[in-house]
Design an enzyme around this catalytic site. Structure first.
Site, mmCIF file in Angstrom:
data_model
loop_
_atom_site.group_PDB
_atom_site.id
_atom_site.type_symbol
_atom_site.label_atom_id
_atom_site.label_comp_id
_atom_site.label_asym_id
_atom_site.label_seq_id
_atom_site.Cartn_x
_atom_site.Cartn_y
_atom_site.Cartn_z
ATOM 1 N N ARG A 275 0.828 -1.196 0.000
ATOM 2 C CA ARG A 275 0.000 0.000 0.000
ATOM 3 C C ARG A 275 0.866 1.251 0.000
ATOM 4 O O ARG A 275 1.766 1.384 0.811
ATOM 5 C CB ARG A 275 -0.920 -0.032 1.216
ATOM 6 N N SER B 126 -11.304 -6.653 8.702
ATOM 7 C CA SER B 126 -12.378 -5.998 7.974
ATOM 8 C C SER B 126 -13.027 -7.018 7.060
ATOM 9 O O SER B 126 -12.330 -7.815 6.437
ATOM 10 C CB SER B 126 -11.777 -4.865 7.141
ATOM 11 N N GLU C 163 -8.199 -0.611 14.008
ATOM 12 C CA GLU C 163 -8.610 -1.656 13.065
ATOM 13 C C GLU C 163 -7.618 -2.824 12.997
ATOM 14 O O GLU C 163 -6.419 -2.621 12.846
ATOM 15 C CB GLU C 163 -8.766 -1.046 11.666
ATOM 16 N N ARG D 291 1.248 1.376 10.363
ATOM 17 C CA ARG D 291 0.871 1.717 8.993
ATOM 18 C C ARG D 291 2.120 1.612 8.136
ATOM 19 O O ARG D 291 3.019 2.440 8.234
ATOM 20 C CB ARG D 291 0.295 3.136 8.960
ATOM 21 N N ARG E 45 -0.524 -5.682 12.213
ATOM 22 C CA ARG E 45 -1.506 -5.204 13.196
ATOM 23 C C ARG E 45 -1.714 -6.235 14.304
ATOM 24 O O ARG E 45 -1.844 -5.897 15.483
ATOM 25 C CB ARG E 45 -2.855 -4.916 12.506
#
Length: 423
Positions: A261, A351, A348, A276, A388
Site C-alpha cells: 500500500r 475488515s 482496526e 501503517r 496489526r
RNA sequence: GGAGGCGUCGCCUAGUCCGGUCUAUGGCGCCCGCCUGCUAAGCGGGUUUGGGUCUUAAAGCCCAUCGCGAGUUCAAAUCUCGCCGCCUCCGCCA
C-alpha cells in the site's frame, strides 16, 4: 458493476445508494441517458446488419447486370453499417466509463455518514488495567526492540520509511500466526491459496481498486502490473471469465500473500512502528457464493474473524461502517477494532465486506443456477493481518519486565513456548 | 531475450492454401423421447455463449460470437497487421 436492470427499472434505488455514499446523484441521470443511447445504437446497427446480410446472400447467387446493381446498393449499405457499428461502440464505451464510477448498491439499513459514523455492534474481552498492575505499558515498537523482534531502522535504511524487518522472535511470531490462521481456515473448509501478488490491470479494475483507491496502489510502469493491496484481488480474479458449478458453492479460499500500500495521503499518520506500513503479509478469506446466501455468509466470515481474535485473547469491538466509508465494491462492511493500550483506543485489525454481485459482474464470474446463468456474490474478510496482529499481541500481553505472554492458541505453533522474552 | 508450431460452439475434430451454399462438419459426453423384464445396446430429436425482442410461460425471431483487436472487401473461421495465451527448442536464471 451494478445491475443494469436495477438501473433501468428502479433508478431511485441507485440514487439512494449514491446519496448514502456521498457520491454524485446526477450521475444516475447521465447513466440512464447513456444506456438509452447505447440501446438505440445497438438496434440501429442490428437492423442495418440484417439488411446487409440479406443482400450479401443475393449477391452470392446473382450474376451479370443483376449482380452489378446489387453490388452498388450493398456498397452504400456497407458504409452505413460501418458508421452504425462505430456509433454503437462509442455509446457502449461511454456507458461503461460512467457505470464503472458507480459504487455498489449500499444496503438500505447501513448507517448513514462517513468515516466517524460507524456503529459499535459488540464489545468483547477484558481490557487490562495497567495502572492497577503497577506499570505503564510500553508501545509495540519499544517491546519489539526489547525482544529483538522488530527492526524499523534497518527497514528505513534498506527500503525507506514505513518498511521494517521482522527479526528473530518477530519472524517466528508471524510464521506462527500464519499457521494458526491457516489451521482455522482449513478446519472450516477453506481451500488454502498462495496467490500472485502482481496482477494485471483487469484484476485490479475488476475488484474495484482503480477508482478512488487508485492513488494507494503501486503500479509497475514497465510491465503494466499492479502490486496487490490484498489477496482479495488475485482471489477474486481467480475465477474470472468462468461459469462455476452452482452445486459447488460456496467456494471458500484462504489466501496468504503480501499486501502493498502506497499510503498516499497518510503522511504523518501512525508513523511510529509498524502500524501503517507499505508492505505487510496477510491471510485473507475470500468466498464465492449464491447471491441469496451472501448476507448469511458475511456473518460467518465475521464469526471466523472473531474466533481468531478471541483465540489471541485480544479485547475488541465489532463495528458496522457507515455508507460513506465502504469503498467502491462493498454493500456492507464490518470492521473489528482491537484494543491498543498505549493509545487508549480501539484500532482496526480486520475488515469484512459483502460485495454482493458487484465484483463478479466486473470480473465475469458466473454460476449456472436453476433460473439460468448469473453472477455470483463475492465476500472477503481479513483473517490475520500480520503487523496489526503482532502489535495487538505485544501490547496487550506484555509483562512488567518487557516479556510478552503468548496466548494458549499460539503456543503449539511456537514450540510450546509460553512467552517471548528479551535476550 | 531468440526461433518455430498451435489456438474452431463442454472435450476431440473437419473447414483456412483457393473469401460467398459455413445457417461451422463429424465423434464423444450430456439432455428429451421411443423401444425394451431391468441395465446396456439400438432408433429419433436436441445440445456454444452473450445481448435484444415477443410471451403469463415456453417456443420463435433478430444481432454478435471460430483466442482478442484492427484492417482489406459488397462479403472474412478463411486474406493482412498487431496483441494475448499455450506448446517445443535455444539462451539466461532461483
Amino acid at each position: 458493476m451494478i445491475d443494469v436492470k436495477v438501473l433501468r427499472t428502479d433508478p431511485d434505488r441507485v440514487r439512494a445508494s449514491q446519496r448514502a455514499r456521498g457520491e454524485s446523484v446526477a450521475l444516475v441521470d447521465e447513466l440512464l441517458a447513456a444506456e438509452e443511447a447505447r440501446r438505440g445504437a445497438i438496434t440501429r446497427f442490428e437492423e442495418l446488419r440484417a439488411e446487409q446480410k440479406g443482400l450479401g446472400k443475393q449477391v452470392a447467387r446473382a450474376s451479370g447486370d443483376e449482380r452489378t446493381a446489387l453490388l452498388a446498393r450493398t456498397k452504400e449499405l456497407a458504409e452505413e453499417v460501418k458508421k452504425a457499428e462505430a456509433g454503437s461502440g462509442a455509446a457502449a464505451t461511454t456507458f461503461d466509463a460512467l457505470v464503472k464510477q458507480v459504487g455498489n448498491l449500499v444496503f438500505p439499513d447501513v448507517p448513514e455518514g462517513g468515516e466517524d459514523d460507524y456503529v459499535v455492534l459488540e464489545t468483547h474481552g477484558e481490557r487490562r488495567d495497567f495502572a492497577a498492575e503497577g506499570f505503564a505499558p510500553r508501545d509495540h515498537l519499544e517491546l519489539g526492540q526489547l525482544l529483538g523482534a522488530i527492526d524499523v531502522e534497518r527497514g528505513a535504511k534498506v527500503s525507506g520509511s514505513r518498511f521494517y524487518y521482522l527479526t528473530g522472535q518477530g519472524a517466528e511470531l508471524e510464521l506462527a500466526l500464519i499457521n494458526l490462521a491457516m489451521s482455522l481456515a482449513l478446519r472450516n473448509g477453506f481451500i488454502p491459496m498462495i496467490p500472485p501478488a502482481l496482477v494485471k490491470p483487469s484484476a485490479m479494475e475488476g475488484t474495484g481498486f482503480l477508482g478512488q483507491a487508485a492513488q494507494d496502489v503501486y503500479h509497475l510502469e514497465e510491465d503494466d502490473l499492479y502490486l496487490v493491496g490484498t489477496a482479495e484481488v488475485p482471489l477474486a480474479a481467480y475465477h474470472s471469465d468462468e461459469v462455476l458449478d452452482a452445486a459447488a458453492l460456496p467456494l471458500r479460499y484462504a489466501g496468504y500473500s503480501p499486501s502493498y500500500r502506497r499510503e498516499a495521503g497518510s503522511y504523518g499518520k501512525d508513523t511510529r512502528g509498524i502500524f501503517r506500513v507499505h508492505w505487510f503479509d496477510k491471510v485473507e478469506m475470500f468466498v464465492f457464493c449464491a447471491p441469496e446466501d451472501a448476507a448469511e455468509e458475511h456473518q460467518r466470515l465475521l464469526g471466523w474473524e472473531k474466533e481468531f481474535i478471541d483465540a489471541l485473547e485480544i479485547p475488541y469491538q465489532v463495528l458496522e461502517l457507515a455508507a460513506g466509508d465502504l469503498g467502491l465494491s462493498a454493500a456492507r462492511k464490518y470492521d473489528c477494532y482491537g484494543w491498543l493500550p498505549t493509545q487508549d483506543r480501539y484500532r482496526e485489525i480486520t475488515s469484512t465486506s459483502n460485495c454482493t454481485e458487484f465484483q463478479a459482474r466486473r470480473l465475469n464470474v458466473r454460476a449456472r443456477f436453476d433460473g439460468g446463468t448469473g453472477p455470483v456474490a463475492t465476500l472477503n474478510g481479513t483473517l490475520c493481518a500480520m503487523t496489526r496482529t503482532i502489535i495487538m499481541i505485544l501490547e496487550n500481553h506484555q509483562q512488567a519486565d518487557g516479556s510478552v505472554r503468548l496466548p494458549e492458541a499460539l503456543r503449539p505453533f511456537l514450540g510450546g513456548r509460553e512467552a517471548l522474552v528479551a535476550r
